[in-house]
Design an enzyme around this catalytic site. Structure first.
Site, PDB file in Angstrom:
ATOM      1  N   GLU A 131      20.043 164.909  11.201  1.00 32.18           N
ATOM      2  CA  GLU A 131      21.073 164.802  11.453  1.00 32.18           C
ATOM      3  C   GLU A 131      21.963 163.351  12.098  1.00 32.18           C
ATOM      4  OE1 GLU A 131      20.179 166.059  15.378  1.00 32.18           O
ATOM      5  OE2 GLU A 131      21.933 166.642  16.855  1.00 32.18           O
TER       6      GLU A 131
ATOM      7  N   GLY B 151      15.502 158.148  10.842  1.00 32.89           N
ATOM      8  CA  GLY B 151      15.842 158.530  11.129  1.00 32.89           C
ATOM      9  C   GLY B 151      15.676 160.623  11.759  1.00 32.89           C
ATOM     10  N   SER B 152      16.557 160.993  12.213  1.00 33.68           N
ATOM     11  CA  SER B 152      16.212 162.699  12.303  1.00 33.68           C
ATOM     12  C   SER B 152      17.699 162.320  11.120  1.00 33.68           C
ATOM     13  CB  SER B 152      16.914 162.788  13.435  1.00 33.68           C
ATOM     14  OG  SER B 152      18.131 162.374  13.354  1.00 33.68           O
TER      15      SER B 152
ATOM     16  N   LYS C 134      18.690 147.283  15.010  1.00 34.99           N
ATOM     17  CA  LYS C 134      18.714 148.037  16.035  1.00 34.99           C
ATOM     18  C   LYS C 134      17.410 148.781  16.117  1.00 34.99           C
ATOM     19  CE  LYS C 134      20.192 151.143  17.850  1.00 34.99           C
ATOM     20  NZ  LYS C 134      19.321 151.871  18.867  1.00 34.99           N
TER      21      LYS C 134
ATOM     22  N   GLU D 234      12.321 170.718  11.284  1.00 28.47           N
ATOM     23  CA  GLU D 234      11.286 169.808  11.901  1.00 28.47           C
ATOM     24  C   GLU D 234      11.407 169.845  13.935  1.00 28.47           C
ATOM     25  OE1 GLU D 234      12.505 165.565  11.225  1.00 28.47           O
ATOM     26  OE2 GLU D 234      10.827 164.878  10.295  1.00 28.47           O
TER      27      GLU D 234
ATOM     28  N   GLU E 116      15.887 157.124   5.544  1.00 26.35           N
ATOM     29  CA  GLU E 116      15.056 158.256   5.140  1.00 26.35           C
ATOM     30  C   GLU E 116      14.455 158.774   6.231  1.00 26.35           C
ATOM     31  OE1 GLU E 116      11.182 158.912   5.866  1.00 26.35           O
ATOM     32  OE2 GLU E 116      10.566 156.979   6.639  1.00 26.35           O
TER      33      GLU E 116
ATOM     34  N   GLY F  69      21.346 160.632  10.093  1.00 26.70           N
ATOM     35  CA  GLY F  69      21.092 160.002   9.189  1.00 26.70           C
ATOM     36  C   GLY F  69      22.790 161.052   8.391  1.00 26.70           C
TER      37      GLY F  69
ATOM     38  N   CYS G 166       7.528 161.718  10.075  1.00 29.83           N
ATOM     39  CA  CYS G 166       8.860 162.230   8.829  1.00 29.83           C
ATOM     40  C   CYS G 166       7.643 163.203   8.063  1.00 29.83           C
ATOM     41  CB  CYS G 166       9.842 161.570   8.579  1.00 29.83           C
ATOM     42  SG  CYS G 166       8.654 160.037   7.707  1.00 29.83           S
TER      43      CYS G 166
HETATM   44  P1  ADP Z   1      15.002 160.924  17.133  1.00 29.55           P
HETATM   45  O1  ADP Z   1      15.784 162.143  16.873  1.00 29.55           O
HETATM   46  O2  ADP Z   1      13.464 160.730  16.380  1.00 29.55           O
HETATM   47  O3  ADP Z   1      15.218 160.047  18.039  1.00 29.55           O
HETATM   48  P2  ADP Z   1      16.698 159.421  15.953  1.00 29.55           P
HETATM   49  O4  ADP Z   1      17.329 160.301  14.315  1.00 29.55           O
HETATM   50  O5  ADP Z   1      17.794 160.468  16.958  1.00 29.55           O
HETATM   51  O6  ADP Z   1      15.650 159.864  15.876  1.00 29.55           O
HETATM   52  O7  ADP Z   1      16.900 158.289  15.726  1.00 29.55           O
HETATM   53  C1  ADP Z   1      16.742 157.077  15.141  1.00 29.55           C
HETATM   54  C2  ADP Z   1      17.405 155.500  15.414  1.00 29.55           C
HETATM   55  O8  ADP Z   1      19.078 156.225  15.419  1.00 29.55           O
HETATM   56  C3  ADP Z   1      17.259 154.953  16.843  1.00 29.55           C
HETATM   57  O9  ADP Z   1      17.953 153.745  16.531  1.00 29.55           O
HETATM   58  C4  ADP Z   1      18.583 155.890  17.732  1.00 29.55           C
HETATM   59  O10 ADP Z   1      19.100 154.767  18.620  1.00 29.55           O
HETATM   60  C5  ADP Z   1      19.523 155.810  16.453  1.00 29.55           C
HETATM   61  N1  ADP Z   1      20.980 156.622  16.843  1.00 29.55           N
HETATM   62  C6  ADP Z   1      20.638 157.874  17.406  1.00 29.55           C
HETATM   63  N2  ADP Z   1      22.809 157.594  16.899  1.00 29.55           N
HETATM   64  C7  ADP Z   1      23.230 157.259  16.150  1.00 29.55           C
HETATM   65  C8  ADP Z   1      24.655 157.357  16.150  1.00 29.55           C
HETATM   66  N3  ADP Z   1      24.808 158.722  16.411  1.00 29.55           N
HETATM   67  N4  ADP Z   1      25.068 155.934  15.252  1.00 29.55           N
HETATM   68  C9  ADP Z   1      23.733 154.703  14.199  1.00 29.55           C
HETATM   69  N5  ADP Z   1      22.824 155.196  14.873  1.00 29.55           N
HETATM   70  C10 ADP Z   1      21.824 156.495  16.134  1.00 29.55           C
END
Ligand code: ADP
Length: 502
Positions: free
Chosen positions: A255, A252-253, A199, A405, A274, A257, A308
């Site tokens: 949050e 990703g973030s 994804k 961050e 990560e 995670g 990151c």
């Molecule tokens: P950023 O805050 O840097 O945009 P995110 O952590 O929001 O990074 O996004 C990283 C990835 O996680 C993206 O592919 C996003 O679509 C996906 N993502 C965001 N929210 C969710 C969720 N609730 N469950 C699974 N994947 C998610």
């Protein structure tokens, strides 16, 4: 898609790619989302739409997981001779290099980063990852273990371990290094014989979709890699929670995670993460400042601070503090902002309007709390999501800009008196633990800091040095497990212990 509205001309391969429908890769075929919906992706340099992409959601994730399951249980991939698997993975690396210019241009259009950076870093590093991991397909093996157990006198056992692919893997990646993150995730999973549902980030789906085309051309068996574009809350969440997925790998973030961990908790699927960082970058007074100052600037400004591991908390020893701040601010002022596709650009826009506003929110909060911008401090007026490279001073440990961050080109510079427990406490005073930088000519001080900094990576007299062979990942809330190197293979294998009574 409306290529005509772009203000710079795209090369023919990229225009051709953008001109075809952007669909989901499921079971070796390009298909529209089950809902028929699409969503726009934007060129962050202009705010204009560069493509319409299929909006996959729960149902599409279900289809993709089914295809990956079939490919894992009855397809050729997991059972392929390791050397054959390795050759195919190597060819993916070659194909990436053969399409270097095109992939770099797509990355720049989608993410905003300078095309020169994508050419020098993102795309070749993505190829490296496949080339490096191709070798592991033949080199991951089990061991024999001598047993001491004595249930029945005279009975002996032969015991060994077998690394087996973990199964169907759900991989969720961010937008800061779209192709490279796809490579970090796909290459080790493929090397271990897993099948994947990837994804990609909704902001930057294009390079992964082009990679999907290359995977088909190379002849990767169908269903081994499925790519779903769509939003995090729908497609991402459905993938993390899907009972047919054996393991979730997320970048990703922090949050999100946490949401992934909760979603994966129902069936206790394996999870690797990560996540974010707030990395300290420490310049001692004995450092070679001609190297350390540009190093500190690049530690925060590379990829517009959207890393990151960005060196976002700069600590400089008091005698050199003013010179360091002045030098980093000078470097910031010289950075040429512009559209990523302009070859003269050194820093592009933030990836999205949301990200630009987020970074500006932090700047406002920092300035309101008493920080001072030596340079930068705001967004650039006009089209595109540009933020000025910023150096903040007069920042204190408790401020949001020091704790959280920002994921933008904003560094907080703070002086320290000496290398002592207080400095180490300050450097480690964060919920994160991803990376740290140390600049010194004193070997003993370098080793002392390397040992005491709580982070998965410590760079000494350098920063942002990545290699496919080096593990990367975080302590504390920066994640679980490591990407790259031999270490990442753990995520994609189950260890089976076989005990045979002789
Ligand atoms: P950023 O805050 O840097 O945009 P995110 O952590 O929001 O990074 O996004 C990283 C990835 O996680 C993206 O592919 C996003 O679509 C996906 N993502 C965001 N929210 C969710 C969720 N609730 N469950 C699974 N994947 C998610």
């Amino acid at each position: 898609m409306n290529a005509a509205v772009l203000s710079y001309s795209l090369t023919q391969p990229v225009s051709r790619f953008l001109g075809s429908p952007k669909e989901l890769l499921i079971d070796g075929e390009w298909v529209p989302a089950a809902s028929g919906k699409t969503f726009p992706v934007y060129d962050p340099a202009t705010g204009r739409v560069s493509a319409e992409v299929a909006e996959g959601d729960r149902e599409d994730i279900g289809r993709a997981v089914k295809a990956a399951r079939r490919a894992f249980e009855s397809g050729p991939w997991p059972a392929l001779r390791p050397a054959e698997r390795g050759k195919i993975i190597w060819r993916i690396g070659d194909a990436i290099l053969e399409h270097l210019d095109e992939l770099a241009e797509l990355e720049s259009l989608d993410n905003g980063k300078p095309v020169s950076v994508a050419k020098a870093a993102d795309v070749p590093l993505a190829a490296d990852m496949f080339h490096y991991m191709a070798g592991w397909a033949t080199k991951r093996h089990g061991i024999t273990i001598p047993l001491s157990i004595l249930y029945t006198p005279g009975v002996r056992y032969h015991a060994y371990t077998v690394p087996e692919p973990v199964g169907v893997v759900g991989q969720i990646i961010p937008w800061n290094f779209p192709l490279l993150m796809a490579a970090w995730k796909l290459a080790p999973a493929l090397a271990m014989g897993c099948t994947v549902v990837l994804k990609v980030a909704e902001e930057t789906p294009l390079s992964a979709l082009r990679l999907g085309e290359l995977l088909i051309e190379i002849g990767l068996p169908k269903g081994v890699v499925n790519i779903v574009t769509g939003f995090g809350e729908t497609a991402g969440a459905a993938l993390a929670a899907h009972p047919g997925v054996d393991k979730v790998a997320f970048t990703g973030s922090t949050e999100v995670g946490r949401l992934i961990v909760r979603a994966a908790a129902n069936d206790l699927k394996k999870v690797s993460l990560e996540l974010g960082g707030k990395s300290p970058n420490i310049i001692l007074k004995d450092a070679d400042l001609d190297v350390a100052i540009p190093g500190a600037a690049s530690a925060i400004f590379f990829n517009h601070g959207q890393c990151c591991c960005a060196g976002s908390r700069l600590y400089a020893e008091e005698p050199v503090f003013d010179r360091v701040v002045e030098g980093v601010a000078e470097a910031a002022k010289k950075i040429k902002l512009g559209p990523g596709l302009d070859p003269k650009t050194e820093m592009g826009p933030m990836v999205s309007e949301i990200q630009r506003n987020r970074v500006c929110g932090y700047l406002e909060s920092g300035l309101a709390e008493g920080a001072r911008a030596v340079t930068g401090g705001s967004a650039r007026a006009g089209a595109g999501y540009f933020v000025e490279p910023t150096v903040l001073v007069d920042t204190q440990a408790g401020m949001k800009v020091v704790q959280e961050e920002i994921f933008g080109p904003v560094v907080t510079a703070m002086p320290f008196e000496a290398l002592d427990d207080r400095l180490i406490e300050r450097a480690n005073d964060t919920i994160y633990g991803l990376a740290a930088g140390v600049w010194t000519r004193d070997l003993s001080k370098a080793h002392t800091l390397a040992a005491r900094l709580k982070s998965g990576t410590v760079w000494v007299n350098c920063y942002n040095v990545f290699d496919a062979a080096l593990p990367f990942g975080g302590y504390k809330q920066s994640g679980w497990g490591r990407e790259m190197g031999e270490a990442v293979l753990e995520h994609y294998t189950e260890t089976k212990a076989v005990t045979i009574r002789l």
